[in-house]
Design a protein around this motif. Sequence first.
Motif, PDB file in Angstrom:
ATOM      1  N   ILE A 228      98.362  73.670 -54.832  1.00 32.97           N
ATOM      2  CA  ILE A 228      98.236  72.794 -55.993  1.00 32.97           C
ATOM      3  C   ILE A 228      98.802  73.505 -57.210  1.00 32.97           C
ATOM      4  CG2 ILE A 228      96.687  71.404 -57.407  1.00 32.97           C
ATOM      5  CD1 ILE A 228      96.543  70.553 -54.542  1.00 32.97           C
ATOM      6  N   GLU A 229      99.676  72.824 -57.920  1.00 36.31           N
ATOM      7  CA  GLU A 229     100.259  73.415 -59.130  1.00 36.31           C
ATOM      8  C   GLU A 229     100.081  72.456 -60.307  1.00 36.31           C
ATOM      9  OE1 GLU A 229     104.483  75.299 -60.794  1.00 36.31           O
ATOM     10  OE2 GLU A 229     104.416  74.326 -58.809  1.00 36.31           O
ATOM     11  N   ILE A 230      99.550  72.985 -61.403  1.00 38.12           N
ATOM     12  CA  ILE A 230      99.431  72.216 -62.643  1.00 38.12           C
ATOM     13  C   ILE A 230     100.344  72.863 -63.668  1.00 38.12           C
ATOM     14  CG2 ILE A 230      97.911  71.325 -64.444  1.00 38.12           C
ATOM     15  CD1 ILE A 230      95.543  71.862 -62.567  1.00 38.12           C
ATOM     16  N   VAL A 231     101.214  72.071 -64.276  1.00 39.64           N
ATOM     17  CA  VAL A 231     102.131  72.566 -65.306  1.00 39.64           C
ATOM     18  C   VAL A 231     101.839  71.826 -66.609  1.00 39.64           C
ATOM     19  CG1 VAL A 231     104.540  72.820 -66.016  1.00 39.64           C
ATOM     20  CG2 VAL A 231     103.917  73.077 -63.597  1.00 39.64           C
ATOM     21  N   GLY A 232     101.622  72.574 -67.665  1.00 39.59           N
ATOM     22  CA  GLY A 232     101.440  71.979 -68.989  1.00 39.59           C
ATOM     23  C   GLY A 232     102.617  72.338 -69.877  1.00 39.59           C
ATOM     24  N   THR A 233     103.181  71.357 -70.563  1.00 41.39           N
ATOM     25  CA  THR A 233     104.312  71.629 -71.466  1.00 41.39           C
ATOM     26  C   THR A 233     104.049  71.027 -72.834  1.00 41.39           C
ATOM     27  OG1 THR A 233     105.563  69.612 -70.938  1.00 41.39           O
ATOM     28  CG2 THR A 233     105.940  71.548 -69.524  1.00 41.39           C
ATOM     29  N   ASP A 234     104.615  71.669 -73.854  1.00 39.56           N
ATOM     30  CA  ASP A 234     104.519  71.144 -75.210  1.00 39.56           C
ATOM     31  C   ASP A 234     105.707  71.641 -76.015  1.00 39.56           C
ATOM     32  OD1 ASP A 234     102.158  69.683 -76.845  1.00 39.56           O
ATOM     33  OD2 ASP A 234     103.277  70.993 -78.197  1.00 39.56           O
ATOM     34  N   ILE A 235     106.089  70.866 -77.013  1.00 44.38           N
ATOM     35  CA  ILE A 235     107.215  71.245 -77.872  1.00 44.38           C
ATOM     36  C   ILE A 235     106.846  72.390 -78.800  1.00 44.38           C
ATOM     37  CG2 ILE A 235     106.665  69.608 -79.722  1.00 44.38           C
ATOM     38  CD1 ILE A 235     109.665  69.078 -80.016  1.00 44.38           C
ATOM     39  N   SER A 236     105.556  72.575 -79.041  1.00 47.48           N
ATOM     40  CA  SER A 236     105.079  73.581 -79.996  1.00 47.48           C
ATOM     41  C   SER A 236     104.799  74.919 -79.312  1.00 47.48           C
ATOM     42  CB  SER A 236     103.808  73.085 -80.688  1.00 47.48           C
ATOM     43  OG  SER A 236     103.181  74.140 -81.395  1.00 47.48           O
ATOM     44  N   ALA A 237     105.515  75.955 -79.723  1.00 47.61           N
ATOM     45  CA  ALA A 237     105.295  77.296 -79.176  1.00 47.61           C
ATOM     46  C   ALA A 237     103.881  77.778 -79.489  1.00 47.61           C
ATOM     47  CB  ALA A 237     106.322  78.271 -79.752  1.00 47.61           C
ATOM     48  N   GLU A 238     103.396  77.430 -80.678  1.00 48.10           N
ATOM     49  CA  GLU A 238     102.047  77.839 -81.071  1.00 48.10           C
ATOM     50  C   GLU A 238     101.001  77.217 -80.151  1.00 48.10           C
ATOM     51  OE1 GLU A 238      98.929  77.402 -84.850  1.00 48.10           O
ATOM     52  OE2 GLU A 238     100.988  76.688 -85.050  1.00 48.10           O
TER      53      GLU A 238
ATOM     54  N   VAL B 121     101.433  76.134 -77.075  1.00 48.75           N
ATOM     55  CA  VAL B 121     101.572  76.702 -75.730  1.00 48.75           C
ATOM     56  C   VAL B 121     100.848  78.045 -75.636  1.00 48.75           C
ATOM     57  CG1 VAL B 121     103.235  77.708 -74.109  1.00 48.75           C
ATOM     58  CG2 VAL B 121     103.696  75.482 -75.134  1.00 48.75           C
ATOM     59  N   GLU B 122     100.969  78.865 -76.661  1.00 48.71           N
ATOM     60  CA  GLU B 122     100.278  80.163 -76.661  1.00 48.71           C
ATOM     61  C   GLU B 122      98.767  79.970 -76.710  1.00 48.71           C
ATOM     62  OE1 GLU B 122     101.591  83.171 -76.031  1.00 48.71           O
ATOM     63  OE2 GLU B 122     103.324  81.885 -75.618  1.00 48.71           O
ATOM     64  N   ARG B 123      98.305  78.996 -77.480  1.00 46.53           N
ATOM     65  CA  ARG B 123      96.865  78.695 -77.532  1.00 46.53           C
ATOM     66  C   ARG B 123      96.377  78.246 -76.159  1.00 46.53           C
ATOM     67  NH1 ARG B 123      93.649  75.034 -80.930  1.00 46.53           N
ATOM     68  NH2 ARG B 123      92.131  76.234 -79.758  1.00 46.53           N
ATOM     69  N   ALA B 124      97.160  77.381 -75.522  1.00 50.73           N
ATOM     70  CA  ALA B 124      96.774  76.880 -74.198  1.00 50.73           C
ATOM     71  C   ALA B 124      96.692  78.023 -73.187  1.00 50.73           C
ATOM     72  CB  ALA B 124      97.771  75.823 -73.734  1.00 50.73           C
ATOM     73  N   LYS B 125      97.649  78.916 -73.218  1.00 55.33           N
ATOM     74  CA  LYS B 125      97.647  80.051 -72.294  1.00 55.33           C
ATOM     75  C   LYS B 125      96.400  80.922 -72.471  1.00 55.33           C
ATOM     76  CE  LYS B 125     102.658  80.650 -71.740  1.00 55.33           C
ATOM     77  NZ  LYS B 125     103.827  81.519 -72.058  1.00 55.33           N
ATOM     78  N   SER B 126      95.959  81.064 -73.708  1.00 55.15           N
ATOM     79  CA  SER B 126      94.789  81.911 -73.972  1.00 55.15           C
ATOM     80  C   SER B 126      93.506  81.281 -73.445  1.00 55.15           C
ATOM     81  CB  SER B 126      94.645  82.181 -75.475  1.00 55.15           C
ATOM     82  OG  SER B 126      94.127  81.036 -76.157  1.00 55.15           O
ATOM     83  N   GLY B 127      93.455  79.937 -73.422  1.00 58.20           N
ATOM     84  CA  GLY B 127      92.262  79.244 -72.955  1.00 58.20           C
ATOM     85  C   GLY B 127      91.056  79.454 -73.841  1.00 58.20           C
ATOM     86  N   ILE B 128      91.289  79.757 -75.121  1.00 59.67           N
ATOM     87  CA  ILE B 128      90.205  80.029 -76.060  1.00 59.67           C
ATOM     88  C   ILE B 128      90.021  78.829 -76.989  1.00 59.67           C
ATOM     89  CG2 ILE B 128      89.423  81.516 -77.950  1.00 59.67           C
ATOM     90  CD1 ILE B 128      91.003  83.806 -76.654  1.00 59.67           C
ATOM     91  N   TYR B 129      88.764  78.374 -77.116  1.00 60.63           N
ATOM     92  CA  TYR B 129      88.472  77.181 -77.895  1.00 60.63           C
ATOM     93  C   TYR B 129      87.266  77.400 -78.806  1.00 60.63           C
ATOM     94  CZ  TYR B 129      91.673  75.229 -74.525  1.00 60.63           C
ATOM     95  OH  TYR B 129      92.788  75.002 -73.763  1.00 60.63           O
ATOM     96  N   THR B 130      87.237  76.650 -79.892  1.00 58.10           N
ATOM     97  CA  THR B 130      86.131  76.731 -80.839  1.00 58.10           C
ATOM     98  C   THR B 130      84.912  75.968 -80.304  1.00 58.10           C
ATOM     99  OG1 THR B 130      86.768  74.711 -82.013  1.00 58.10           O
ATOM    100  CG2 THR B 130      87.770  76.787 -82.773  1.00 58.10           C
ATOM    101  N   GLN B 131      83.787  76.173 -80.947  1.00 58.71           N
ATOM    102  CA  GLN B 131      82.572  75.446 -80.583  1.00 58.71           C
ATOM    103  C   GLN B 131      82.800  73.942 -80.700  1.00 58.71           C
ATOM    104  OE1 GLN B 131      79.574  76.962 -79.584  1.00 58.71           O
ATOM    105  NE2 GLN B 131      78.884  74.889 -79.077  1.00 58.71           N
ATOM    106  N   PHE B 132      83.492  73.527 -81.754  1.00 57.35           N
ATOM    107  CA  PHE B 132      83.789  72.105 -81.952  1.00 57.35           C
ATOM    108  C   PHE B 132      84.622  71.564 -80.802  1.00 57.35           C
ATOM    109  CE2 PHE B 132      86.790  68.863 -83.599  1.00 57.35           C
ATOM    110  CZ  PHE B 132      85.876  67.868 -83.918  1.00 57.35           C
ATOM    111  N   GLU B 133      85.617  72.325 -80.379  1.00 55.44           N
ATOM    112  CA  GLU B 133      86.518  71.853 -79.323  1.00 55.44           C
ATOM    113  C   GLU B 133      85.804  71.718 -77.977  1.00 55.44           C
ATOM    114  OE1 GLU B 133      90.929  73.388 -80.744  1.00 55.44           O
ATOM    115  OE2 GLU B 133      89.482  74.870 -80.010  1.00 55.44           O
ATOM    116  N   VAL B 134      84.906  72.651 -77.657  1.00 57.67           N
ATOM    117  CA  VAL B 134      84.229  72.550 -76.364  1.00 57.67           C
ATOM    118  C   VAL B 134      83.137  71.486 -76.382  1.00 57.67           C
ATOM    119  CG1 VAL B 134      84.723  74.928 -75.689  1.00 57.67           C
ATOM    120  CG2 VAL B 134      82.569  74.411 -76.862  1.00 57.67           C
ATOM    121  N   GLN B 135      82.722  71.069 -77.559  1.00 59.85           N
ATOM    122  CA  GLN B 135      81.714  70.008 -77.648  1.00 59.85           C
ATOM    123  C   GLN B 135      82.326  68.617 -77.539  1.00 59.85           C
ATOM    124  OE1 GLN B 135      79.870  71.122 -81.410  1.00 59.85           O
ATOM    125  NE2 GLN B 135      78.091  71.966 -80.369  1.00 59.85           N
TER     126      GLN B 135
END
Length: 279
Positions: free
Chosen positions: A135-145, A147-161
């Motif tokens: 199984i392969e999941i690929v995420g793409t976005d025009i924004s380099a910023e 994409v880097e956030r997505a790779k880190s997998g780090i989210y704020t309290q607001f985002e996880v809620q």
Amino acid sequence: MRVEDFDMFSTLLKQRSGLVLTRDKAYLLESRLMPVARKWNMKGLEELATTVRTRKDEALLRDITEAMTTNESSFFRDQKPFDQFRQLVLPKLMEARAAKRSLRIWSAACSSGQEAYSLSMILNDEAAKLAGWRIEIVGTDISAEMVERAKSGIYTQFEVQRGLPITMLVKHFKQNGDKWQISQQLRQMVSFREWNLLGDLSALGQFDIVFCRNVLIYFDQPTKAKVLESISRQMPQDGVLYLGGAETVLGITDKFKPVEGQRGLYSMGGFSAAGAKVA
């Protein structure tokens, strides 16, 4: 903002991202581009416009484009598409792909990665059924910023809620100060890369399932048609395309048809939801 500057910026944005801005959105352009002007030590938007006209600086053009890109996302956004994925699409395609035991999923315009990681959580829940599958999941976005956030997998309290069940948070995330990071196991299930939907998609390869939700609403009709036709070339006949609740292929392209009884779900004709029920 001068009318000629607005027209120049809006033309630039349409060429680079497909985004269509009407003149009543001048306030939006001003509010988002002022930080770009400040970052580049410019006095204001007039100087920014002059600089864009007089020299082609790719880094500056990228900053302008990224500033105007809408990066709205949340985990399990709208819920229904993920119920369809778990209860209908995944079982049907697993049956159809039983011989090769392989599935590729694309989260287009993935922003900071919540959609792709939501899919990874569902697939993790179904791990026993998917033993031996690739199984392969690929995420793409025009924004380099983004994409880097997505790779880190780090989210704020607001985002996880926003949309994430507490059981999923406890199971898949680790808290670090006021932030939460998704598990390494799930991060390894998704690959993220920078990609423009208006560009050549062939290098991404073929996908069985494509999520392209809440993207087309920002494009004009010819651009919508171009993007949908490009996506169709990257999918098999029984592949499944997800669009947002306010989006449709009707009157835009004949490459995809609505899957009967399943709002937001489209196929090139080879996928059937007959006999299936989604809670």
